[in-house]
Design a protein around this motif. Structure first.
Motif, mmCIF file in Angstrom:
data_model
loop_
_atom_site.group_PDB
_atom_site.id
_atom_site.type_symbol
_atom_site.label_atom_id
_atom_site.label_comp_id
_atom_site.label_asym_id
_atom_site.label_seq_id
_atom_site.Cartn_x
_atom_site.Cartn_y
_atom_site.Cartn_z
ATOM 1 N N SER A 1 56.784 46.004 -10.610
ATOM 2 C CA SER A 1 55.107 46.553 -10.207
ATOM 3 C C SER A 1 53.638 46.001 -10.963
ATOM 4 N N SER A 2 54.612 44.366 -11.783
ATOM 5 C CA SER A 2 53.402 43.689 -12.457
ATOM 6 C C SER A 2 52.853 42.344 -10.301
ATOM 7 N N ALA A 3 53.279 41.961 -10.120
ATOM 8 C CA ALA A 3 53.895 41.250 -8.955
ATOM 9 C C ALA A 3 53.037 42.701 -8.114
ATOM 10 N N ILE A 4 53.253 43.577 -7.827
ATOM 11 C CA ILE A 4 51.749 44.465 -7.183
ATOM 12 C C ILE A 4 50.422 43.961 -7.841
ATOM 13 N N ILE A 5 50.604 44.726 -9.202
ATOM 14 C CA ILE A 5 49.281 44.926 -9.568
ATOM 15 C C ILE A 5 48.327 43.777 -9.097
ATOM 16 N N VAL A 6 48.719 42.466 -9.684
ATOM 17 C CA VAL A 6 48.244 40.897 -9.939
ATOM 18 C C VAL A 6 47.708 41.037 -8.700
ATOM 19 N N THR A 7 48.385 41.364 -7.587
ATOM 20 C CA THR A 7 48.303 40.871 -5.474
ATOM 21 C C THR A 7 47.040 42.104 -5.129
ATOM 22 N N LEU A 8 46.874 43.194 -5.967
ATOM 23 C CA LEU A 8 45.877 43.804 -5.636
ATOM 24 C C LEU A 8 45.214 43.677 -6.338
ATOM 25 N N VAL A 9 44.419 43.266 -7.925
ATOM 26 C CA VAL A 9 43.951 43.464 -8.958
ATOM 27 C C VAL A 9 42.910 41.560 -8.007
ATOM 28 N N SER A 10 43.959 40.650 -7.978
ATOM 29 C CA SER A 10 43.345 39.507 -7.355
ATOM 30 C C SER A 10 42.547 39.252 -5.920
ATOM 31 N N MET A 11 43.121 40.388 -5.242
ATOM 32 C CA MET A 11 42.550 40.611 -3.325
ATOM 33 C C MET A 11 41.091 41.089 -3.926
ATOM 34 N N VAL A 12 41.441 42.258 -4.656
ATOM 35 C CA VAL A 12 39.623 42.606 -5.062
ATOM 36 C C VAL A 12 38.981 41.785 -5.541
ATOM 37 N N ILE A 13 39.134 40.915 -6.473
ATOM 38 C CA ILE A 13 38.054 40.120 -6.986
ATOM 39 C C ILE A 13 37.659 38.887 -6.228
ATOM 40 N N GLY A 14 38.704 38.866 -5.375
ATOM 41 C CA GLY A 14 38.415 37.842 -4.292
ATOM 42 C C GLY A 14 37.903 38.635 -3.302
ATOM 43 N N ILE A 15 37.841 39.542 -3.154
ATOM 44 C CA ILE A 15 36.923 39.813 -1.401
ATOM 45 C C ILE A 15 35.348 40.059 -2.205
ATOM 46 N N HIS A 16 35.247 40.569 -3.856
ATOM 47 C CA HIS A 16 34.266 41.126 -4.062
ATOM 48 C C HIS A 16 33.507 40.404 -4.794
ATOM 49 N N PHE A 17 33.920 39.637 -4.947
ATOM 50 C CA PHE A 17 33.775 38.087 -6.609
ATOM 51 C C PHE A 17 33.924 36.586 -5.812
ATOM 52 N N VAL A 18 34.786 36.933 -4.886
ATOM 53 C CA VAL A 18 34.494 35.519 -4.454
ATOM 54 C C VAL A 18 34.361 34.641 -3.333
ATOM 55 N N LYS A 19 34.921 35.763 -2.203
ATOM 56 C CA LYS A 19 34.704 34.882 -0.548
ATOM 57 C C LYS A 19 33.559 35.266 0.219
ATOM 58 N N VAL A 20 32.790 34.537 0.071
ATOM 59 C CA VAL A 20 31.062 34.749 0.242
ATOM 60 C C VAL A 20 30.939 34.703 2.060
ATOM 61 N N ASP A 21 30.469 35.875 2.753
ATOM 62 C CA ASP A 21 30.720 35.491 4.126
ATOM 63 C C ASP A 21 29.314 35.061 5.014
ATOM 64 N N HIS A 22 28.206 34.453 4.073
ATOM 65 C CA HIS A 22 27.248 34.063 4.990
ATOM 66 C C HIS A 22 25.995 33.442 3.280
ATOM 67 N N GLU A 23 25.905 32.536 3.989
ATOM 68 C CA GLU A 23 24.522 32.828 2.641
ATOM 69 C C GLU A 23 23.262 32.000 3.724
ATOM 70 N N THR A 24 21.732 32.902 3.055
ATOM 71 C CA THR A 24 20.403 32.954 3.356
ATOM 72 C C THR A 24 19.709 31.662 2.749
ATOM 73 N N LEU A 25 18.537 31.535 3.321
ATOM 74 C CA LEU A 25 17.540 30.929 3.043
ATOM 75 C C LEU A 25 16.399 31.125 4.050
ATOM 76 N N LEU A 26 15.620 32.204 3.266
ATOM 77 C CA LEU A 26 14.194 32.154 3.947
ATOM 78 C C LEU A 26 12.680 31.775 2.401
ATOM 79 N N ILE A 27 11.929 30.920 3.693
ATOM 80 C CA ILE A 27 11.143 29.917 3.247
ATOM 81 C C ILE A 27 9.909 30.455 3.744
ATOM 82 N N ILE A 28 9.187 31.003 2.817
ATOM 83 C CA ILE A 28 7.533 31.739 3.551
ATOM 84 C C ILE A 28 6.394 30.381 2.715
ATOM 85 N N ARG A 29 5.920 30.101 3.348
ATOM 86 C CA ARG A 29 4.830 29.072 2.515
ATOM 87 C C ARG A 29 3.774 30.035 1.108
ATOM 88 N N SER A 30 3.129 30.420 1.778
ATOM 89 C CA SER A 30 2.413 30.972 0.792
ATOM 90 C C SER A 30 3.195 32.449 -0.611
#
Length: 180
Positions: free
Chosen positions: A65-94
């Protein structure tokens, strides 16, 4: 619109996209590799097989039970807080600079820095373990003394592109900043 392939500081492939909307506006996007279902399945199977082996020895169902819970929680945390798909920098002079990070779960994190607060955009270097890593950063002016710097805001923290990619972003940012 120019799409180029580069690598990050660890040698993993990243995609660099540069888009010029006008002379006074540029957008840069660095995309990481997508989340691999195969990798997730392999790690999940390893954890669950190890938990089953411990269960077989101890005959304690809490281990499974612990292995299942730890695996699922770590997947949710990794997908929501850690794994970045892309980063964007938008620069507007004014107006200023907008920095955005899009996570694998679809969550976005955006920061905006007004142009009046920006002293410069520079490539900085850091010594990490046994190597030198270059990163692009924004130097933010001190409100009480505009000649000094109050903070440094690093850009592309998750994708960590190499120097050859950062140079292209730096040159384009300087073109936008220095235009009259």
């Amino acid at each position: 619109m120019a799409v180029n392939q580069f690598t990050d500081v660890n040698g993993k492939p990243i995609t660099f996209d540069s888009e010029s909307h006008r002379d006074f506006c540029r957008e840069f996007t660095i995309s990481n590799a997508k989340l691999s279902l195969r990798t997730i399945l392999i790690y999940t199977c390893i954890v669950w097989l190890f938990a089953y082996a411990v269960f077989f020895i101890t005959e304690n169902t809490v281990v499974l039970s612990s292995a299942i819970i730890v695996t699922l929680v770590s997947m949710v945390i990794g997908i929501h807080f850690v794994k970045v798909d892309h980063e964007t920098l938008l620069i507007i002079r004014s107006l200023g600079v907008q920095v955005s990070s899009s996570f694998a779960s679809g969550r976005e994190c955006t920061t905006f820095i007004e142009m009046s607060k920006i002293k410069d955009i520079v490539i900085n270097e850091a010594v990490y373990m046994h190597r030198v890593i270059y990163y692009l950063c924004i130097l933010v002016k001190n409100p009480s003394d505009p000649e000094t710097i109050s903070s440094v805001v690093p850009l592309f923290q998750s994708s960590k592109p190499r120097l050859n990619c950062l140079e292209q972003v730096y040159k384009a940012c300087q073109e936008v900043l220095l235009q009259n």
